[in-house]
Design an enzyme around this catalytic site. Structure first.
Site, PDB file in Angstrom:
ATOM      1  N   ILE A  12       0.841  -1.199   0.000  1.00  0.00           N
ATOM      2  CA  ILE A  12       0.000   0.000   0.000  1.00  0.00           C
ATOM      3  C   ILE A  12       0.880   1.255   0.000  1.00  0.00           C
ATOM      4  O   ILE A  12       0.584   2.244  -0.677  1.00  0.00           O
ATOM      5  CB  ILE A  12      -0.988  -0.018   1.192  1.00  0.00           C
ATOM      6  N   TYR A 140      -2.950  -9.018  16.052  1.00  0.00           N
ATOM      7  CA  TYR A 140      -2.756  -8.020  14.990  1.00  0.00           C
ATOM      8  C   TYR A 140      -3.726  -6.841  15.177  1.00  0.00           C
ATOM      9  O   TYR A 140      -3.316  -5.679  15.259  1.00  0.00           O
ATOM     10  CB  TYR A 140      -2.964  -8.689  13.620  1.00  0.00           C
TER      11      TYR A 140
HETATM   12  P1  NAD Z   1       3.597  -4.620   3.425  1.00  0.00           P
HETATM   13  O1  NAD Z   1       4.205  -5.709   4.234  1.00  0.00           O
HETATM   14  O2  NAD Z   1       3.567  -4.789   1.939  1.00  0.00           O
HETATM   15  O3  NAD Z   1       4.346  -3.241   3.740  1.00  0.00           O
HETATM   16  C1  NAD Z   1       4.897  -2.935   4.992  1.00  0.00           C
HETATM   17  C2  NAD Z   1       6.284  -2.322   4.760  1.00  0.00           C
HETATM   18  O4  NAD Z   1       6.811  -1.879   6.003  1.00  0.00           O
HETATM   19  C3  NAD Z   1       7.278  -3.322   4.186  1.00  0.00           C
HETATM   20  O5  NAD Z   1       7.884  -2.747   3.049  1.00  0.00           O
HETATM   21  C4  NAD Z   1       8.279  -3.552   5.323  1.00  0.00           C
HETATM   22  O6  NAD Z   1       9.592  -3.825   4.841  1.00  0.00           O
HETATM   23  C5  NAD Z   1       8.192  -2.243   6.084  1.00  0.00           C
HETATM   24  N1  NAD Z   1       8.512  -2.345   7.514  1.00  0.00           N
HETATM   25  C6  NAD Z   1       7.927  -3.169   8.418  1.00  0.00           C
HETATM   26  N2  NAD Z   1       8.453  -2.962   9.641  1.00  0.00           N
HETATM   27  C7  NAD Z   1       9.393  -1.976   9.503  1.00  0.00           C
HETATM   28  C8  NAD Z   1      10.248  -1.310  10.424  1.00  0.00           C
HETATM   29  N3  NAD Z   1      10.276  -1.633  11.718  1.00  0.00           N
HETATM   30  N4  NAD Z   1      11.065  -0.336   9.945  1.00  0.00           N
HETATM   31  C9  NAD Z   1      11.059  -0.006   8.622  1.00  0.00           C
HETATM   32  N5  NAD Z   1      10.256  -0.603   7.716  1.00  0.00           N
HETATM   33  C10 NAD Z   1       9.441  -1.572   8.159  1.00  0.00           C
HETATM   34  O7  NAD Z   1       2.131  -4.364   3.982  1.00  0.00           O
HETATM   35  P2  NAD Z   1       0.855  -3.677   3.279  1.00  0.00           P
HETATM   36  O8  NAD Z   1      -0.069  -4.734   2.807  1.00  0.00           O
HETATM   37  O9  NAD Z   1       1.321  -2.634   2.335  1.00  0.00           O
HETATM   38  O10 NAD Z   1       0.162  -3.002   4.560  1.00  0.00           O
HETATM   39  C11 NAD Z   1       0.536  -1.683   4.939  1.00  0.00           C
HETATM   40  C12 NAD Z   1      -0.165  -1.311   6.221  1.00  0.00           C
HETATM   41  O11 NAD Z   1      -1.582  -1.401   6.050  1.00  0.00           O
HETATM   42  C13 NAD Z   1       0.142  -2.208   7.420  1.00  0.00           C
HETATM   43  O12 NAD Z   1       0.286  -1.400   8.558  1.00  0.00           O
HETATM   44  C14 NAD Z   1      -1.071  -3.107   7.542  1.00  0.00           C
HETATM   45  O13 NAD Z   1      -1.262  -3.519   8.858  1.00  0.00           O
HETATM   46  C15 NAD Z   1      -2.177  -2.186   7.080  1.00  0.00           C
HETATM   47  N6  NAD Z   1      -3.347  -2.884   6.523  1.00  0.00           N
HETATM   48  C16 NAD Z   1      -3.209  -3.651   5.398  1.00  0.00           C
HETATM   49  C17 NAD Z   1      -4.336  -4.293   4.849  1.00  0.00           C
HETATM   50  C18 NAD Z   1      -4.234  -5.127   3.593  1.00  0.00           C
HETATM   51  O14 NAD Z   1      -5.279  -5.616   3.125  1.00  0.00           O
HETATM   52  N7  NAD Z   1      -3.039  -5.307   2.993  1.00  0.00           N
HETATM   53  C19 NAD Z   1      -5.578  -4.145   5.475  1.00  0.00           C
HETATM   54  C20 NAD Z   1      -5.671  -3.363   6.625  1.00  0.00           C
HETATM   55  C21 NAD Z   1      -4.547  -2.726   7.134  1.00  0.00           C
HETATM   56  N1  UFG Z   2      -9.291 -17.008   2.240  1.00  0.00           N
HETATM   57  C1  UFG Z   2      -9.507 -18.270   1.730  1.00  0.00           C
HETATM   58  N2  UFG Z   2      -8.455 -18.902   1.145  1.00  0.00           N
HETATM   59  C2  UFG Z   2      -7.202 -18.345   1.043  1.00  0.00           C
HETATM   60  C3  UFG Z   2      -7.003 -17.045   1.576  1.00  0.00           C
HETATM   61  C4  UFG Z   2      -8.082 -16.399   2.172  1.00  0.00           C
HETATM   62  O1  UFG Z   2     -10.601 -18.810   1.803  1.00  0.00           O
HETATM   63  O2  UFG Z   2      -6.291 -18.994   0.513  1.00  0.00           O
HETATM   64  C5  UFG Z   2     -10.438 -16.295   2.849  1.00  0.00           C
HETATM   65  C6  UFG Z   2     -10.199 -15.923   4.301  1.00  0.00           C
HETATM   66  O3  UFG Z   2     -10.537 -16.987   5.139  1.00  0.00           O
HETATM   67  C7  UFG Z   2     -11.114 -14.701   4.438  1.00  0.00           C
HETATM   68  C8  UFG Z   2     -11.089 -14.057   3.032  1.00  0.00           C
HETATM   69  O4  UFG Z   2     -10.623 -15.077   2.159  1.00  0.00           O
HETATM   70  O5  UFG Z   2     -12.407 -15.133   4.697  1.00  0.00           O
HETATM   71  C9  UFG Z   2     -10.153 -12.861   2.952  1.00  0.00           C
HETATM   72  O6  UFG Z   2      -8.895 -13.257   3.506  1.00  0.00           O
HETATM   73  P1  UFG Z   2      -7.574 -12.374   3.371  1.00  0.00           P
HETATM   74  O7  UFG Z   2      -6.476 -13.143   4.020  1.00  0.00           O
HETATM   75  O8  UFG Z   2      -7.381 -11.953   1.957  1.00  0.00           O
HETATM   76  O9  UFG Z   2      -7.924 -11.059   4.184  1.00  0.00           O
HETATM   77  P2  UFG Z   2      -8.438 -10.873   5.675  1.00  0.00           P
HETATM   78  O10 UFG Z   2      -9.872 -10.436   5.573  1.00  0.00           O
HETATM   79  O11 UFG Z   2      -8.137 -12.024   6.536  1.00  0.00           O
HETATM   80  O12 UFG Z   2      -7.498  -9.702   6.203  1.00  0.00           O
HETATM   81  C10 UFG Z   2      -7.246  -8.500   5.476  1.00  0.00           C
HETATM   82  C11 UFG Z   2      -5.882  -7.943   5.825  1.00  0.00           C
HETATM   83  C12 UFG Z   2      -5.811  -7.507   7.259  1.00  0.00           C
HETATM   84  C13 UFG Z   2      -6.965  -6.615   7.589  1.00  0.00           C
HETATM   85  C14 UFG Z   2      -8.271  -7.219   7.189  1.00  0.00           C
HETATM   86  C15 UFG Z   2      -9.348  -6.222   7.393  1.00  0.00           C
HETATM   87  O13 UFG Z   2      -4.888  -8.906   5.597  1.00  0.00           O
HETATM   88  O14 UFG Z   2      -4.628  -6.784   7.452  1.00  0.00           O
HETATM   89  O15 UFG Z   2      -8.231  -7.572   5.805  1.00  0.00           O
HETATM   90  O16 UFG Z   2     -10.529  -6.668   6.813  1.00  0.00           O
HETATM   91  F1  UFG Z   2      -7.002  -6.405   8.910  1.00  0.00           F
END
Ligand code: NAD
Ligand code: UFG
Length: 328
Positions: A12, A140
């Site tokens: 992101i 988390y």
């Molecule tokens: P990501 O793992 O792709 O990105 C996180 C980045 O932070 C990585 O590049 C990692 O190297 C860096 N990082 C981690 N710890 C560090 C540290 N101590 N110092 C310096 N760099 C560090 O994750 P993402 O999917 O891009 O998620 C970004 C944020 O959004 C996270 O905080 C995650 O909890 C939150 N979030 C993500 C989702 C999702 O669906 N991906 C949903 C809800 C919230």
């Molecule tokens: N799922 C499957 N098979 C897979 C992977 C996922 O059935 O191989 C299902 C999961 O059980 C869940 C749905 O697909 O029901 C979505 O799962 P994801 O792992 O893609 O996402 P989550 O909803 O578990 O979590 C994501 C982010 C979190 C965030 C959350 C908020 O990873 O950081 O959305 O909704 F907190």
């Protein structure tokens, strides 16, 4: 002035960096690259290091005119947080504490912090509004809620203004397909299903088909990563123009079940693949759908890519043009 994007080499974060650059902003990325990718950072200055290293952070703040921070850096795998909660407290709470200490020391007063829908735990009803009960069901989500509370106290004591967008499920890729999602290991549904469509996985496992939903599989709200990026930039503008600190949801408002996502991927890609039913994954709520009216009202945010077919198409374009992610 420059914006620091912490975790800007991640999924992101890198899309937010791309949007900031498009808008002519000066960007300073800090990332340990433990999970991120150097190639994902399309511009600005990249500093490789850990946010918990105070001397490193001092040097970055001293060498750049930073007036605001967008903090993405965290550990993100919900399942891992159940196995090793302390690792999550260390990186998702202590790291933000270190960031706030550095900001305080260098007089930086605005921070946008990545929170999550996981703060709500098992919601009593959907769509979820911000005042719904916060009862995380995994470490988390708990660490993210802890930081939201820490931010409140830092605002009161030091005048650090904060915005904590609670994202639902980030998905999709940049329209250029130059950057996209590359997590290792990948745990998110859409990239996993796409990998199966590409023949990179033998099958997709559906985690539970006995939920209280129309087809028995979990329902989620998928939000395009560029719309998320846009909301962060609007949140920063909101804080800089004197807006009050706040948490708010970011989602599309539409829910799709795991089965619906699988069918949509088949439709968009024209590929078929094996689907296996597996047991439920621990800590998965049946339904998570956002009410994002607050973000729309407060920030003037209008998600542009909320068609699930288009979200999947953009992810497909990224994955098929980068079959090995950034490691090629
Ligand atoms: P990501 O793992 O792709 O990105 C996180 C980045 O932070 C990585 O590049 C990692 O190297 C860096 N990082 C981690 N710890 C560090 C540290 N101590 N110092 C310096 N760099 C560090 O994750 P993402 O999917 O891009 O998620 C970004 C944020 O959004 C996270 O905080 C995650 O909890 C939150 N979030 C993500 C989702 C999702 O669906 N991906 C949903 C809800 C919230
Ligand atoms: N799922 C499957 N098979 C897979 C992977 C996922 O059935 O191989 C299902 C999961 O059980 C869940 C749905 O697909 O029901 C979505 O799962 P994801 O792992 O893609 O996402 P989550 O909803 O578990 O979590 C994501 C982010 C979190 C965030 C959350 C908020 O990873 O950081 O959305 O909704 F907190």
């Amino acid at each position: 002035m420059a914006v620091m994007v912490a975790g800007g080499a991640g999924y992101i974060g890198s899309h937010t960096v791309a949007e900031l650059l498009d808008r002519g902003q000066d960007v300073v990325v800090v990332d340990s690259l433990v999970k991120g990718h150097k190639q994902a950072v399309l511009g600005g200055k990249l500093y490789i290091g850990d946010i918990r290293d105070a001397a490193f952070m001092d040097s970055v703040f001293e060498s750049n005119p930073i007036d605001s921070v967008i903090h993405f850096a965290a550990d993100i795998e919900v399942g891992l947080s159940m196995k090793d909660p302390l690792a999550f407290y260390r990186n998702n709470v202590y790291t933000v504490m270190c960031m706030l200490e550095s900001m305080k020391k260098h007089g930086v007063k605005n921070i946008v912090f990545s929170s999550t829908a996981a703060v709500y735990g098992y919601p009593k009803s959907v769509p979820i509004t911000e005042d719904s009960e916060k009862n995380p069901v995994n470490p988390y989500g708990e660490t993210k809620l802890t930081v939201e509370k820490m931010l409140r106290w830092c605002d009161k004591a030091y005048g650090i203004k904060w915005a904590a967008p609670r994202y639902f499920n980030a998905a999709g890729a940049h329209e250029s397909a130059r950057i996209g999602e590359d997590h290792n290991p990948e745990s998110h549904l859409i990239p996993i299903v796409i990998q199966a469509a590409m023949g990179k996985r033998e099958s997709v496992m559906v985690f539970g088909q006995d939920y209280d939903t129309p087809d028995g599989t979990c329902i989620r709200d998928y939000i395009h990563v560029t719309d998320l990026a846009d909301a962060h930039i609007l949140a920063l503008e909101y804080l800089k123009s004197g807006g009050q600190s706040a948490s708010f949801n970011l989602g599309s408002g539409s829910g799709y079940s795991v089965t619906e996502i699988i069918e949509k991927v088949k439709e968009v890609t024209g590929k078929s693949f094996r689907v296996d039913i597996a047991p439920r994954r621990e800590g998965d709520p049946a339904r998570l759908v956002a009410d994002s009216r607050l973000a729309k009202e407060m920030l003037g945010w209008h998600p542009k890519n909320d068609d699930i077919g288009k979200i999947i198409e953009s992810a497909w374009k990224w994955h098929t043009t980068h079959p090995d992610g950034f490691n090629e």
